[in-house]
Design a protein around this motif. Structure first.
Motif, PDB file in Angstrom:
ATOM      1  N   HIS A 213      98.956  -4.183  53.642  1.00 27.99           N
ATOM      2  CA  HIS A 213      99.194  -5.448  52.796  1.00 27.99           C
ATOM      3  C   HIS A 213      98.432  -6.001  52.778  1.00 27.99           C
ATOM      4  CE1 HIS A 213     103.412  -3.647  52.486  1.00 27.99           C
ATOM      5  NE2 HIS A 213     103.203  -3.103  53.871  1.00 27.99           N
ATOM      6  N   ALA A 214      97.894  -6.749  51.747  1.00 30.66           N
ATOM      7  CA  ALA A 214      97.075  -7.932  51.381  1.00 30.66           C
ATOM      8  C   ALA A 214      97.020  -8.656  50.848  1.00 30.66           C
ATOM      9  CB  ALA A 214      95.678  -6.590  51.198  1.00 30.66           C
ATOM     10  N   SER A 215      96.770  -9.766  51.265  1.00 32.48           N
ATOM     11  CA  SER A 215      96.609 -11.337  50.283  1.00 32.48           C
ATOM     12  C   SER A 215      95.390 -11.336  49.459  1.00 32.48           C
ATOM     13  CB  SER A 215      97.939 -12.419  51.363  1.00 32.48           C
ATOM     14  OG  SER A 215      96.842 -12.468  52.110  1.00 32.48           O
ATOM     15  N   ALA A 216      94.263 -11.053  49.250  1.00 34.35           N
ATOM     16  CA  ALA A 216      93.608 -11.160  49.007  1.00 34.35           C
ATOM     17  C   ALA A 216      93.026 -10.404  47.629  1.00 34.35           C
ATOM     18  CB  ALA A 216      91.757 -10.762  49.502  1.00 34.35           C
ATOM     19  N   PRO A 217      92.903 -11.492  46.501  1.00 35.44           N
ATOM     20  CA  PRO A 217      92.809 -10.784  45.408  1.00 35.44           C
ATOM     21  C   PRO A 217      92.615  -8.894  45.267  1.00 35.44           C
ATOM     22  CG  PRO A 217      92.833 -12.608  44.781  1.00 35.44           C
ATOM     23  CD  PRO A 217      93.146 -12.239  46.431  1.00 35.44           C
ATOM     24  N   ALA A 218      90.926  -9.171  45.678  1.00 36.44           N
ATOM     25  CA  ALA A 218      90.199  -7.964  45.730  1.00 36.44           C
ATOM     26  C   ALA A 218      90.845  -7.154  46.660  1.00 36.44           C
ATOM     27  CB  ALA A 218      88.479  -8.467  46.513  1.00 36.44           C
ATOM     28  N   TRP A 219      91.260  -7.008  47.182  1.00 36.88           N
ATOM     29  CA  TRP A 219      92.357  -5.933  48.328  1.00 36.88           C
ATOM     30  C   TRP A 219      93.495  -5.256  47.755  1.00 36.88           C
ATOM     31  CZ3 TRP A 219      91.531  -2.997  52.579  1.00 36.88           C
ATOM     32  CH2 TRP A 219      89.597  -3.514  53.428  1.00 36.88           C
ATOM     33  N   GLN A 220      93.986  -6.861  47.118  1.00 33.56           N
ATOM     34  CA  GLN A 220      95.343  -6.016  46.211  1.00 33.56           C
ATOM     35  C   GLN A 220      94.806  -5.324  45.453  1.00 33.56           C
ATOM     36  OE1 GLN A 220      97.426  -9.909  45.549  1.00 33.56           O
ATOM     37  NE2 GLN A 220      98.561  -9.761  47.532  1.00 33.56           N
ATOM     38  N   ALA A 221      93.790  -5.394  44.237  1.00 30.99           N
ATOM     39  CA  ALA A 221      93.533  -4.783  42.843  1.00 30.99           C
ATOM     40  C   ALA A 221      92.728  -3.345  43.652  1.00 30.99           C
ATOM     41  CB  ALA A 221      91.822  -5.327  42.360  1.00 30.99           C
ATOM     42  N   ALA A 222      92.322  -3.376  44.831  1.00 32.53           N
ATOM     43  CA  ALA A 222      91.888  -1.742  45.174  1.00 32.53           C
ATOM     44  C   ALA A 222      92.847  -1.073  45.883  1.00 32.53           C
ATOM     45  CB  ALA A 222      90.880  -2.103  46.548  1.00 32.53           C
ATOM     46  N   ILE A 223      93.589  -1.587  46.196  1.00 34.35           N
ATOM     47  CA  ILE A 223      94.622  -1.036  47.202  1.00 34.35           C
ATOM     48  C   ILE A 223      95.483   0.077  45.954  1.00 34.35           C
ATOM     49  CG2 ILE A 223      97.162  -1.517  48.127  1.00 34.35           C
ATOM     50  CD1 ILE A 223      95.758  -3.623  49.773  1.00 34.35           C
ATOM     51  N   VAL A 224      95.780  -0.788  44.600  1.00 38.58           N
ATOM     52  CA  VAL A 224      96.314  -0.508  43.445  1.00 38.58           C
ATOM     53  C   VAL A 224      96.090   0.538  42.513  1.00 38.58           C
ATOM     54  CG1 VAL A 224      98.467  -2.280  43.354  1.00 38.58           C
ATOM     55  CG2 VAL A 224      95.844  -2.102  41.603  1.00 38.58           C
ATOM     56  N   GLY A 225      94.604   1.189  42.831  1.00 39.75           N
ATOM     57  CA  GLY A 225      94.074   1.545  42.270  1.00 39.75           C
ATOM     58  C   GLY A 225      92.564   1.509  41.563  1.00 39.75           C
TER      59      GLY A 225
ATOM     60  N   ALA B  50      88.774   1.355  41.102  1.00 40.97           N
ATOM     61  CA  ALA B  50      87.526   1.671  42.085  1.00 40.97           C
ATOM     62  C   ALA B  50      86.875   0.430  41.732  1.00 40.97           C
ATOM     63  CB  ALA B  50      87.012   2.686  41.189  1.00 40.97           C
ATOM     64  N   GLU B  51      86.529  -0.667  41.081  1.00 38.04           N
ATOM     65  CA  GLU B  51      85.086  -1.504  40.758  1.00 38.04           C
ATOM     66  C   GLU B  51      85.871  -2.459  41.947  1.00 38.04           C
ATOM     67  OE1 GLU B  51      84.258  -4.796  37.932  1.00 38.04           O
ATOM     68  OE2 GLU B  51      85.300  -3.528  37.138  1.00 38.04           O
ATOM     69  N   ALA B  52      86.822  -2.942  42.606  1.00 37.91           N
ATOM     70  CA  ALA B  52      87.529  -4.024  43.270  1.00 37.91           C
ATOM     71  C   ALA B  52      86.906  -2.703  44.791  1.00 37.91           C
ATOM     72  CB  ALA B  52      89.026  -3.886  43.624  1.00 37.91           C
TER      73      ALA B  52
ATOM     74  N   THR C  92      88.708  10.185  42.021  1.00 33.21           N
ATOM     75  CA  THR C  92      88.754   9.967  40.989  1.00 33.21           C
ATOM     76  C   THR C  92      87.772   9.468  40.096  1.00 33.21           C
ATOM     77  OG1 THR C  92      90.004   8.116  40.718  1.00 33.21           O
ATOM     78  CG2 THR C  92      91.311  10.717  40.272  1.00 33.21           C
ATOM     79  N   ASP C  93      86.565   8.643  40.748  1.00 34.43           N
ATOM     80  CA  ASP C  93      85.657   7.880  40.292  1.00 34.43           C
ATOM     81  C   ASP C  93      84.902   7.832  40.109  1.00 34.43           C
ATOM     82  OD1 ASP C  93      85.712   5.256  38.527  1.00 34.43           O
ATOM     83  OD2 ASP C  93      83.739   4.975  40.359  1.00 34.43           O
ATOM     84  N   GLU C  94      83.818   8.327  40.017  1.00 33.63           N
ATOM     85  CA  GLU C  94      82.270   9.576  39.939  1.00 33.63           C
ATOM     86  C   GLU C  94      81.811   7.862  40.614  1.00 33.63           C
ATOM     87  OE1 GLU C  94      78.768  11.277  38.245  1.00 33.63           O
ATOM     88  OE2 GLU C  94      80.616  11.687  37.393  1.00 33.63           O
ATOM     89  N   GLU C  95      81.425   6.833  40.512  1.00 31.32           N
ATOM     90  CA  GLU C  95      80.572   5.607  41.042  1.00 31.32           C
ATOM     91  C   GLU C  95      81.045   5.719  42.532  1.00 31.32           C
ATOM     92  OE1 GLU C  95      79.227   1.250  40.225  1.00 31.32           O
ATOM     93  OE2 GLU C  95      80.858   2.386  38.759  1.00 31.32           O
ATOM     94  N   ALA C  96      82.447   5.563  42.479  1.00 29.71           N
ATOM     95  CA  ALA C  96      83.189   5.322  44.029  1.00 29.71           C
ATOM     96  C   ALA C  96      82.817   6.219  44.859  1.00 29.71           C
ATOM     97  CB  ALA C  96      85.511   5.158  43.794  1.00 29.71           C
TER      98      ALA C  96
END
Length: 136
Positions: free
Chosen positions: A46-58, A60-62, A93-97
């Motif tokens: 559980h995170a409030s920061a938008p970058a964390w929220q984006a990363a948590i939902v998948g 790869a860029e975040a 699922t992400d080569e760059e990650a």
């Protein structure tokens, strides 16, 4: 790292075991069951920061962005484990990650042979994620 990213009190993990996987298991150790464990662990953050929220939902860029802001630690703590586990989840699922994971592991405070083993496994994994297919 921004203040939003540092607030560990904003995060709650139901099962912490997968938090160590990025630093103990090679890429080929992640079968469907382990990948599902990692995904469930990440989903429970559980995170409030938008970058964390984006990363948590998948995103790869975040996840990569979170790791890029992470300073090289002198020891492994919860913040490092959380950040690297989110990246690990993206690396399936992400080569760059996967590439970022391979390079980031090399600068972590782990035994040098362990760093090399883990890094090499993610280097070899790059490009194979399409063969394994999506997790779900």
């Amino acid at each position: 790292m921004r203040e939003d990213d540092r607030r560990e009190s904003d995060r709650f993990i139901e099962d912490e075991r997968p938090l160590s996987y990025w630093r103990t298991l090679s890429a080929d150790s992640f079968d469907r069951e382990r990948r599902t464990e990692v995904a469930a662990c990440v989903a429970s953050i559980h995170a409030s920061a938008p970058a964390w929220q984006a990363a948590i939902v998948g995103s790869a860029e975040a996840a990569i962005g979170l790791v890029e802001r992470l300073k090289t630690p002198t020891s492994i703590g919860l913040q490092v484990d959380l950040t690297m586990t989110v990246l690990l989840n993206a690396a399936f699922t992400d080569e760059e990650a996967a590439l970022v994971l391979a390079h980031t592991v090399k600068r972590m405070p782990l035994d040098i042979s362990e760093r090399e083993r883990l890094s090499a496994s993610w280097e070899a994994y790059r490009g194979r994620e399409q063969q394994r297919g999506p997790l779900f």
